[in-house]
Design a protein around this motif. Structure first.
Motif, short mmCIF file in Angstrom:
data_model
loop_
_atom_site.label_atom_id
_atom_site.label_comp_id
_atom_site.label_asym_id
_atom_site.label_seq_id
_atom_site.Cartn_x
_atom_site.Cartn_y
_atom_site.Cartn_z
N THR A 45 0.85 -1.19 0.00
CA THR A 45 0.00 0.00 0.00
C THR A 45 0.89 1.24 0.00
N ALA A 46 0.28 2.40 -0.11
CA ALA A 46 1.04 3.66 -0.09
C ALA A 46 1.75 3.87 1.25
N TYR A 47 1.29 3.19 2.31
CA TYR A 47 1.93 3.27 3.61
C TYR A 47 3.27 2.54 3.64
N GLN A 48 3.49 1.66 2.66
CA GLN A 48 4.69 0.82 2.64
C GLN A 48 5.71 1.24 1.58
N ILE A 49 5.43 2.29 0.85
CA ILE A 49 6.33 2.73 -0.22
C ILE A 49 6.98 4.04 0.20
N TYR A 50 8.29 4.00 0.39
CA TYR A 50 9.05 5.17 0.84
C TYR A 50 9.94 5.68 -0.28
N ASN A 51 10.24 6.96 -0.22
CA ASN A 51 11.16 7.60 -1.16
C ASN A 51 12.09 8.48 -0.35
N CYS A 52 13.35 8.52 -0.72
CA CYS A 52 14.28 9.41 -0.02
C CYS A 52 15.14 10.15 -1.04
N ASP A 53 15.59 11.33 -0.64
CA ASP A 53 16.46 12.13 -1.49
C ASP A 53 17.21 13.11 -0.61
N GLU A 54 18.39 13.49 -1.05
CA GLU A 54 19.15 14.47 -0.30
C GLU A 54 19.27 15.76 -1.09
N THR A 55 19.45 16.85 -0.35
CA THR A 55 19.60 18.15 -0.96
C THR A 55 20.61 18.96 -0.17
N LEU A 73 22.63 -2.15 1.74
CA LEU A 73 21.40 -1.61 2.31
C LEU A 73 20.37 -2.71 2.61
N LYS A 74 20.85 -3.83 3.09
CA LYS A 74 19.93 -4.91 3.44
C LYS A 74 19.44 -4.72 4.86
N ALA A 75 18.14 -4.80 5.01
CA ALA A 75 17.52 -4.75 6.33
C ALA A 75 16.30 -5.65 6.28
N GLU A 76 15.94 -6.16 7.43
CA GLU A 76 14.82 -7.08 7.51
C GLU A 76 13.54 -6.43 6.98
N ASN A 77 12.93 -7.07 5.98
CA ASN A 77 11.64 -6.65 5.40
C ASN A 77 11.68 -5.30 4.69
N ILE A 78 12.86 -4.77 4.37
CA ILE A 78 12.97 -3.52 3.61
C ILE A 78 13.69 -3.82 2.30
N THR A 79 13.04 -3.53 1.19
CA THR A 79 13.63 -3.72 -0.12
C THR A 79 14.01 -2.36 -0.69
N CYS A 80 15.26 -2.20 -1.07
CA CYS A 80 15.72 -0.93 -1.67
C CYS A 80 15.71 -1.06 -3.18
N ILE A 81 15.15 -0.05 -3.83
CA ILE A 81 15.06 -0.04 -5.29
C ILE A 81 15.63 1.27 -5.81
N PHE A 82 16.60 1.17 -6.71
CA PHE A 82 17.20 2.36 -7.32
C PHE A 82 16.45 2.70 -8.61
N MET A 83 16.16 3.98 -8.78
CA MET A 83 15.55 4.44 -10.03
C MET A 83 16.63 4.46 -11.12
N PRO A 84 16.23 4.26 -12.36
CA PRO A 84 17.22 4.33 -13.44
C PRO A 84 17.83 5.74 -13.54
N MET A 134 15.02 5.12 -4.34
CA MET A 134 16.11 6.09 -4.27
C MET A 134 16.58 6.43 -5.68
N ASP A 135 17.10 7.66 -5.81
CA ASP A 135 17.68 8.01 -7.10
C ASP A 135 19.02 7.28 -7.24
N ASN A 136 19.54 7.29 -8.45
CA ASN A 136 20.76 6.56 -8.75
C ASN A 136 21.96 7.49 -8.55
N SER A 137 22.23 7.83 -7.30
CA SER A 137 23.30 8.76 -6.96
C SER A 137 24.55 8.01 -6.54
#
Length: 184
Positions: free
Chosen positions: A25-35, A158-169, A146-149
């Motif tokens: 669900t939308a509660y389980q989809i996170y996005n992060c970015d730095e500035t 970036l392995k953590a229990e029940n957290i899948t990290c996905i890099f954007m192209p 995450m962006d591809n930085s």
């Protein structure tokens, strides 16, 4: 201008399939970015004339901090901001408990995010807060987009229990936000 629209739309299709398959669900989809935040910089358009690089009698201040922000797609959970400064013990934090701050504070001489700082932030800050939120919502897993930085380490780090990290192209971040918002 250099955005790769084809890669972005392909990524969204794969991401939507993954979300449906995993029943997220939308509660389980996170996005992060730095500035970067130049906190002492003067405005460039108001005080200086067109032919001046800076206002007369002033030099451009380059005091900077990096801020990492992260939230879920529903907007219901915002992870505490992470700030990267250049001092291990800034004067402004004198006699203040750093764990009581409204941000996670990290330090590095250049104030730029790098892979080791990002990894520490991921494990110590993000994963801890997200696990608490998932437990509260009685959910079992989530994903972090995450962006591809170059600042981000590889997925294995970036392995953590029940957290899948996905890099954007590469070259898709600017278009993916718009496409993704309409897809939800």
């Amino acid at each position: 201008m250099s955005s790769d629209i084809e890669a972005g739309t392909s990524f969204i299709a794969k991401l939507q399939d993954f979300i449906v398959k995993e029943k997220l669900t939308a509660y389980q989809i996170y996005n992060c970015d730095e500035t970067g935040l130049y906190w002492r910089a003067l405005p460039t358009k108001t005080l200086a004339a067109e032919n001046e690089a800076v206002a007369p009698g002033r030099k451009n201040m380059k005091d900077r901090v990096t801020i990492l922000r992260c939230a879920n797609a529903s907007g219901s959970h915002r992870v505490k901001l992470t700030s990267v400064g250049n001092s291990k013990n800034p004067c402004c934090f004198k006699n203040i408990n750093k764990t009581a701050l409204l941000v996670h504070y990290m330090h590095q001489e250049s104030t730029w995010m790098n892979s080791s700082l990002f990894s520490k932030c991921f494990h110590d800050c993000f994963a801890t807060e997200v696990k608490k939120n998932l437990k509260k919502l009685k959910l079992k897993k989530d994903i972090l987009l995450m962006d591809n930085s170059p600042a981000q380490p590889d997925v294995e780090t970036l392995k953590a229990e029940n957290i899948t990290c996905i890099f954007m192209p590469p070259n898709t971040t600017s278009i993916l936000q718009t496409i993704y918002e309409t897809a939800l």
